[in-house]
Motif scaffolding. Structure first.
Motif, PDB file in Angstrom:
ATOM      1  N   TYR A 150       0.841  -1.190   0.000  1.00  0.00           N
ATOM      2  CA  TYR A 150       0.000   0.000   0.000  1.00  0.00           C
ATOM      3  C   TYR A 150       0.881   1.246   0.000  1.00  0.00           C
ATOM      4  O   TYR A 150       1.913   1.290   0.673  1.00  0.00           O
ATOM      5  N   GLU A 151       0.452   2.256  -0.747  1.00  0.00           N
ATOM      6  CA  GLU A 151       1.178   3.526  -0.778  1.00  0.00           C
ATOM      7  C   GLU A 151       0.421   4.575   0.015  1.00  0.00           C
ATOM      8  O   GLU A 151      -0.806   4.635  -0.015  1.00  0.00           O
ATOM      9  N   ARG A 152       1.148   5.389   0.739  1.00  0.00           N
ATOM     10  CA  ARG A 152       0.537   6.490   1.477  1.00  0.00           C
ATOM     11  C   ARG A 152       0.261   7.619   0.490  1.00  0.00           C
ATOM     12  O   ARG A 152       1.170   8.094  -0.192  1.00  0.00           O
ATOM     13  N   TYR A 153      -0.994   8.045   0.389  1.00  0.00           N
ATOM     14  CA  TYR A 153      -1.334   9.039  -0.627  1.00  0.00           C
ATOM     15  C   TYR A 153      -1.961  10.304  -0.072  1.00  0.00           C
ATOM     16  O   TYR A 153      -2.142  11.275  -0.815  1.00  0.00           O
ATOM     17  N   ARG A 154      -2.275  10.331   1.203  1.00  0.00           N
ATOM     18  CA  ARG A 154      -2.889  11.531   1.766  1.00  0.00           C
ATOM     19  C   ARG A 154      -2.714  11.512   3.281  1.00  0.00           C
ATOM     20  O   ARG A 154      -2.520  10.451   3.881  1.00  0.00           O
ATOM     21  N   ILE A 155      -2.794  12.679   3.879  1.00  0.00           N
ATOM     22  CA  ILE A 155      -2.748  12.811   5.339  1.00  0.00           C
ATOM     23  C   ILE A 155      -3.998  13.549   5.786  1.00  0.00           C
ATOM     24  O   ILE A 155      -4.440  14.502   5.132  1.00  0.00           O
ATOM     25  N   ALA A 156      -4.602  13.090   6.868  1.00  0.00           N
ATOM     26  CA  ALA A 156      -5.758  13.770   7.466  1.00  0.00           C
ATOM     27  C   ALA A 156      -5.469  13.969   8.946  1.00  0.00           C
ATOM     28  O   ALA A 156      -4.574  13.330   9.507  1.00  0.00           O
ATOM     29  N   TRP A 157      -6.232  14.843   9.565  1.00  0.00           N
ATOM     30  CA  TRP A 157      -5.998  15.099  10.980  1.00  0.00           C
ATOM     31  C   TRP A 157      -7.297  15.450  11.686  1.00  0.00           C
ATOM     32  O   TRP A 157      -8.259  15.908  11.071  1.00  0.00           O
ATOM     33  N   ASN A 158      -7.304  15.183  12.981  1.00  0.00           N
ATOM     34  CA  ASN A 158      -8.384  15.598  13.869  1.00  0.00           C
ATOM     35  C   ASN A 158      -7.876  16.687  14.792  1.00  0.00           C
ATOM     36  O   ASN A 158      -6.671  16.763  15.077  1.00  0.00           O
ATOM     37  N   MET A 159      -8.808  17.487  15.287  1.00  0.00           N
ATOM     38  CA  MET A 159      -8.483  18.442  16.341  1.00  0.00           C
ATOM     39  C   MET A 159      -9.230  18.027  17.603  1.00  0.00           C
ATOM     40  O   MET A 159     -10.276  17.381  17.533  1.00  0.00           O
ATOM     41  N   THR A 160      -8.682  18.406  18.740  1.00  0.00           N
ATOM     42  CA  THR A 160      -9.286  18.096  20.031  1.00  0.00           C
ATOM     43  C   THR A 160      -9.700  19.388  20.721  1.00  0.00           C
ATOM     44  O   THR A 160      -8.905  20.331  20.806  1.00  0.00           O
ATOM     45  N   ALA A 161     -10.936  19.420  21.201  1.00  0.00           N
ATOM     46  CA  ALA A 161     -11.428  20.547  21.994  1.00  0.00           C
ATOM     47  C   ALA A 161     -11.689  20.044  23.403  1.00  0.00           C
ATOM     48  O   ALA A 161     -12.400  19.061  23.602  1.00  0.00           O
ATOM     49  N   GLU A 162     -11.120  20.717  24.389  1.00  0.00           N
ATOM     50  CA  GLU A 162     -11.388  20.353  25.779  1.00  0.00           C
ATOM     51  C   GLU A 162     -12.781  20.828  26.159  1.00  0.00           C
ATOM     52  O   GLU A 162     -13.229  21.903  25.750  1.00  0.00           O
ATOM     53  N   LEU A 163     -13.476  20.014  26.953  1.00  0.00           N
ATOM     54  CA  LEU A 163     -14.846  20.326  27.366  1.00  0.00           C
ATOM     55  C   LEU A 163     -14.938  20.442  28.883  1.00  0.00           C
ATOM     56  O   LEU A 163     -14.225  19.748  29.606  1.00  0.00           O
ATOM     57  N   PRO A 164     -15.828  21.324  29.356  1.00  0.00           N
ATOM     58  CA  PRO A 164     -16.668  22.244  28.576  1.00  0.00           C
ATOM     59  C   PRO A 164     -15.873  23.423  28.041  1.00  0.00           C
ATOM     60  O   PRO A 164     -14.821  23.767  28.570  1.00  0.00           O
ATOM     61  N   VAL A 165     -16.397  24.020  26.974  1.00  0.00           N
ATOM     62  CA  VAL A 165     -15.789  25.220  26.404  1.00  0.00           C
ATOM     63  C   VAL A 165     -16.313  26.431  27.165  1.00  0.00           C
ATOM     64  O   VAL A 165     -17.522  26.610  27.302  1.00  0.00           O
ATOM     65  N   HIS A 166     -15.420  27.244  27.679  1.00  0.00           N
ATOM     66  CA  HIS A 166     -15.816  28.445  28.417  1.00  0.00           C
ATOM     67  C   HIS A 166     -15.663  29.658  27.492  1.00  0.00           C
ATOM     68  O   HIS A 166     -14.578  30.219  27.342  1.00  0.00           O
ATOM     69  N   ALA A 167     -16.736  30.024  26.823  1.00  0.00           N
ATOM     70  CA  ALA A 167     -16.717  31.147  25.885  1.00  0.00           C
ATOM     71  C   ALA A 167     -18.025  31.911  25.987  1.00  0.00           C
ATOM     72  O   ALA A 167     -18.621  32.296  24.982  1.00  0.00           O
TER      73      ALA A 167
END
Length: 298
Positions: free
Chosen positions: A143-160
């Protein structure tokens, strides 16, 4: 000549006792979610062709499915989940599972196999880089690596609170209201999503654990959902005519508040595009990186 016995692989029901346990044991970075992901993959959109294959004692399991057209034509097959119990690793189980999965995909007309998510019902965008043995197996199989993806993490609860109040005031001044989308309202939201984006996001909006939308004079302008892929946030979108008003920030925070109320301490924002938006809106950070692999099936 090796004395290792061939590994037998058979079709299996994904709800069979032991499948979820093997997934949880093997996928150490996703141990809490793995059983939920198995159940999600076993309940895809109608018409999807998929299979679950396992060893007789269920110490190894693979789920595979048929997706859309491969690049350059043909049909893409997907390895949606591959798990080998730690106690069975090093015995050729993963390789045997992949051989069986590829044989099934080939029989379904796939011309390419991918370690890549098959939207809208998927487990991960690709192979988490922390699962080193899986990446090594993929590369050893050509298999060849053809793309990269990523996730982001948000800490909870969000104080905004202050930012949210300002955004809501701005929306109210523009005649925009933000509402929760109960199941009875999902069809209208899904219709909006389908018209603006695609069927995959529409299915996710319908299947989501929680969904919120913005509207003005009865016209839906944006939506955000969470939990279609268990415990993750997404998808989310705002119609072009409503961009710049802060609709996305409010919808995002509404969903994350739901996830916090459900007991989550953090939320994965899956398969992220606009890093800067999520970083500024909820102080999310890039955390999980996925390698997407593919190879032709001869």
């Amino acid at each position: 000549m090796s004395g290792r016995s061939p590994v037998r692989i058979d079709p299996v029901r994904p709800d069979a006792a032991g499948v979820a346990e093997t997934a949880a044991a093997a996928l150490w970075a996703d141990a809490d979610e793995a059983p939920l992901v198995v159940r999600r993959l076993a309940d895809p959109p109608g018409g999807r062709r998929w299979t679950a294959l396992a060893t007789p004692d269920l110490d190894g399991v693979v789920l595979a499915s048929i997706g859309d057209a491969a690049d350059g034509g043909g049909t893409a097959g997907h390895v949606d989940l591959l798990a080998v119990h730690p106690g069975a690793q090093g015995r050729g189980v993963g390789r045997a599972l992949m051989t069986a999965a590829e044989e099934w995909l080939r029989g379904q007309g796939a011309t390419e196999a991918r370690f890549a998510g098959n939207p809208p019902c998927y487990g991960w965008p690709g192979i988490d880089v922390r699962y080193t043995p899986a990446a090594c197996l993929a590369e050893s199989l050509g298999y060849e690596r053809y793309r990269i993806a990523w996730n982001m993490t948000a800490e909870l609860p969000v104080h905004a609170e202050a930012e949210d109040a300002a955004d809501l005031a701005r929306l109210a001044a523009a005649g925009v209201a933000v509402r929760s989308a109960p199941v009875g309202r999902r069809a209208a939201v899904a219709g909006f999503v389908r018209r603006q984006w695609n069927d995959a996001w529409a299915w996710e909006a319908e299947q989501a654990a929680g969904c919120h939308y913005a509207e003005r004079d009865g016209e839906i302008l944006g939506f955000a959902a969470w939990g279609s892929r268990p415990m993750w946030f997404g998808p989310m979108g705002t119609a072009e005519a409503a961009r710049g008003l802060g609709v996305g920030r409010v919808l995002l925070r509404r969903c994350l508040a739901d996830q916090a109320a459900a007991g989550q301490r953090s939320a994965q924002i899956g398969w992220v595009g606009p890093i800067r938006f999520y970083s500024r809106a909820v102080a999310a950070r890039v955390e999980r990186v996925f390698w997407l692999y593919r190879r032709p099936l001869g």
